[in-house]
Design a protein around this motif. Sequence first.
Motif, PDB file in Angstrom:
ATOM      1  N   MET B 110      77.558  34.595 142.768  1.00  0.00           N
ATOM      2  CA  MET B 110      78.319  34.190 141.578  1.00  0.00           C
ATOM      3  C   MET B 110      77.333  33.925 140.440  1.00  0.00           C
ATOM      4  O   MET B 110      76.206  33.486 140.684  1.00  0.00           O
ATOM      5  CB  MET B 110      79.084  32.898 141.870  1.00  0.00           C
ATOM      6  CG  MET B 110      80.068  33.005 143.012  1.00  0.00           C
ATOM      7  SD  MET B 110      80.937  31.442 143.201  1.00  0.00           S
ATOM      8  CE  MET B 110      81.845  31.765 144.695  1.00  0.00           C
ATOM      9  N   ASP B 111      77.783  34.170 139.209  1.00  0.00           N
ATOM     10  CA  ASP B 111      76.892  33.864 138.094  1.00  0.00           C
ATOM     11  C   ASP B 111      76.946  32.359 137.813  1.00  0.00           C
ATOM     12  O   ASP B 111      77.672  31.613 138.480  1.00  0.00           O
ATOM     13  CB  ASP B 111      77.229  34.714 136.861  1.00  0.00           C
ATOM     14  CG  ASP B 111      78.608  34.432 136.289  1.00  0.00           C
ATOM     15  OD1 ASP B 111      79.158  33.349 136.569  1.00  0.00           O
ATOM     16  OD2 ASP B 111      79.144  35.283 135.565  1.00  0.00           O
ATOM     17  N   GLU B 114      80.364  30.867 137.147  1.00  0.00           N
ATOM     18  CA  GLU B 114      81.223  30.764 138.335  1.00  0.00           C
ATOM     19  C   GLU B 114      80.735  29.680 139.297  1.00  0.00           C
ATOM     20  O   GLU B 114      81.548  29.018 139.955  1.00  0.00           O
ATOM     21  CB  GLU B 114      81.276  32.118 139.063  1.00  0.00           C
ATOM     22  CG  GLU B 114      82.073  33.140 138.293  1.00  0.00           C
ATOM     23  CD  GLU B 114      81.813  34.563 138.752  1.00  0.00           C
ATOM     24  OE1 GLU B 114      82.577  35.439 138.347  1.00  0.00           O
ATOM     25  OE2 GLU B 114      80.850  34.797 139.505  1.00  0.00           O
ATOM     26  N   HIS B 150      72.699  35.511 137.088  1.00  0.00           N
ATOM     27  CA  HIS B 150      72.853  35.151 138.495  1.00  0.00           C
ATOM     28  C   HIS B 150      71.680  34.246 138.899  1.00  0.00           C
ATOM     29  O   HIS B 150      70.607  34.314 138.290  1.00  0.00           O
ATOM     30  CB  HIS B 150      72.907  36.398 139.376  1.00  0.00           C
ATOM     31  CG  HIS B 150      74.299  36.960 139.476  1.00  0.00           C
ATOM     32  ND1 HIS B 150      74.904  37.617 138.437  1.00  0.00           N
ATOM     33  CD2 HIS B 150      75.213  36.915 140.474  1.00  0.00           C
ATOM     34  CE1 HIS B 150      76.126  37.961 138.803  1.00  0.00           C
ATOM     35  NE2 HIS B 150      76.337  37.551 140.033  1.00  0.00           N
TER      36      HIS B 150
END
Lengths: 310, 378
Positions: B110-111, B114, B150
Amino acid sequence: MTSITVQANAFSTLGGRKAAGFGFAVVLLPFLLYAAFFIAPVVLIAVQSLTPYVVGSNGGLSGAGGLTLDNYAGVFSPTFRSVFADSLRNALAGSLLCLLIGYPVAYFISTRCSERLKPWFLVLVILPFWTSYLLRMLGWRILLGANGDISAVLQSLHLLALGQGLLFTQAAVLLGLVYNFLPVMILPIYVSIERLSRDHRDASRDLYARPWQTFLSITLPLTYPGIMAGMTVVFIMMTGDYVTPELMGGAKGMMVGTLIYSQFLQGENWPLASAMSLSLVFVLVVAVLAMSAGGSGLQRLPTLFRRATR
Amino acid sequence: MAMVMTSGSKKSYAGEQNAVRFRGVSKHFGEGAHALTVIRDLNLTIGKGEFFSLLGPSGCGKTTALRMIGGFEHPSEGDVLLDGESIIGVPPYRRDVNMVFQSYSLFPHMDVYENIEYGLRRKKVPRQERRKRIADVVALAQLDDYVSRHPNQLSGGQQQRVALARALVNQPKVLLLDEPLAALDAKLRGTMQEELRRIQREVGITFVFVTHDQQEAFALSDRVAVMRAGRLEQAGTPLELYNKPTTRFVADFVGQSNFISGPVCTMARRLLELGQEGDRVFLPAEAPGTAATIVVRPEQIALHADQPELQGESRSRLAGFVSENTFLGSKHVLRIKTCLPEPILVEASHGAVSALAPEPGRSLWLSWRSGDGALLAD
């Protein structure tokens, strides 16, 4: 598995830093073996598949020149197509079953067993391989036969008619495939779960995710490489396996491998068999590509959903 | 920003309810002969809004105590209370606390956005509020340029700030930090310490910080608990721990110390009998037993060429001679041999020392305010 990676890394540093010549020699030997016993035969098969078929001589090889695509037309006969489809369907169903059974096993060993017990469970997983393949298959044939113990239990539960066995059914074929290839699925998945740090799952729990949410949004996506590795290898091996289907399915176990085998050794039509072999390789490559494309598509879905609902 | 508004006024701990309380907590791993006790009868309170550190060498039980607040470990005996309510048996995902892990454990698939959003989604925070809270915390942690990266594209310090933001965005009652700066290099650690202190002041959330670094604990914390082999040695403000350590371990762990032990004089309960003419060492309070040990810090000791006046019991003095004089630029560190088995360490300014010309072998007098000494319990 981890220790193997470590050794491999140590090897590559050795080759890179100190003895480039030594490293080259180490790579050269396997490459020569690969060229002699894989690339050369494939080229041979490719040439054979384009050779015109002559009845009854030297495996159907004419020896004369000239190239033809006739053999490939033979590949697409209705019989071959249906056997081909059966093989792929069996392999797909079998590898999915392996995934469904193997993932929980790998997850259990990796996350619920003490470090002391883990190696023993892994030994249990590969223990069946210590006995001969044929003995194991013959054992299953006895259990699944009309007079076998498993069939007897199913008969007494009225799930099978009296005198009927499970042997020589599609179910038996699937059972045999799954039984044989399960460890090949479990091991790469186990490694990918091991590599996932416990902290990732703890962090997810800490951020209000219930166990099933943690599994779906953290564990599953992060073990995707292991799943894909297992699926690909098991799928390919299952498609090519023709002994298990024949032993477990009899006439119903006709797989593409059986067909190729019979064309080579009984039908004496090497050009057709070669064309079938290459077609199988081609279809497998396409199927594996499709599988991995589908897989990464599935894997991207949650991300797309999160982005869309930001 | 909602969480900032509570913090404007000055913090006061007195009379406020405790954020966290350990009541008689013990933790054993394994059973029978192989049982390992990592925490023994821990009693500890952490006040609301405090920056509280658990300090001790590795294996002292500090991380286990922290993980108990998070719900990742469970006490074998005793009770852990959050906001006055027992949290025994409450799983981590139902606890209003969040943790910054030592490894950060950001989700690699997830980045940054997120990652920060993860907890809010699980708590079903509505979309608008989610966006607002994330924007606030991103500004607070100075992550504006990195939200779409990321984790593997971030430096250690940036990952650290994401881990902090991911926990803080949930506005927990208590934020747990498990040696979050251990993986950073010395310079970055200094910067991140200032960041942590600033952020804690701004949000006013209770921070519980685990570290083995005494300077880090002192620089950051309102209060510090020193742990050793599963036991709480002493809890207090950094100043209290430094000036009034109650055990030899604490005195040793937090800075340089001189230990002076001896039998207590039967006639005067505040005097140590050291048996050398002219020496007078007074205890800061009456000792309970027949022998006593006090701690005197090197910089609390003054040097004299001649025997100093005692002024009643308010000053203590010892005679000795210089065995070593180390010049450290801004100060001198002297080792003075006295009637005690161990030499006394003295830190003195250049000016104070140069007047005495303390070459090795020179005899002189030491004195300190008797009240500066700290009486040890053991």
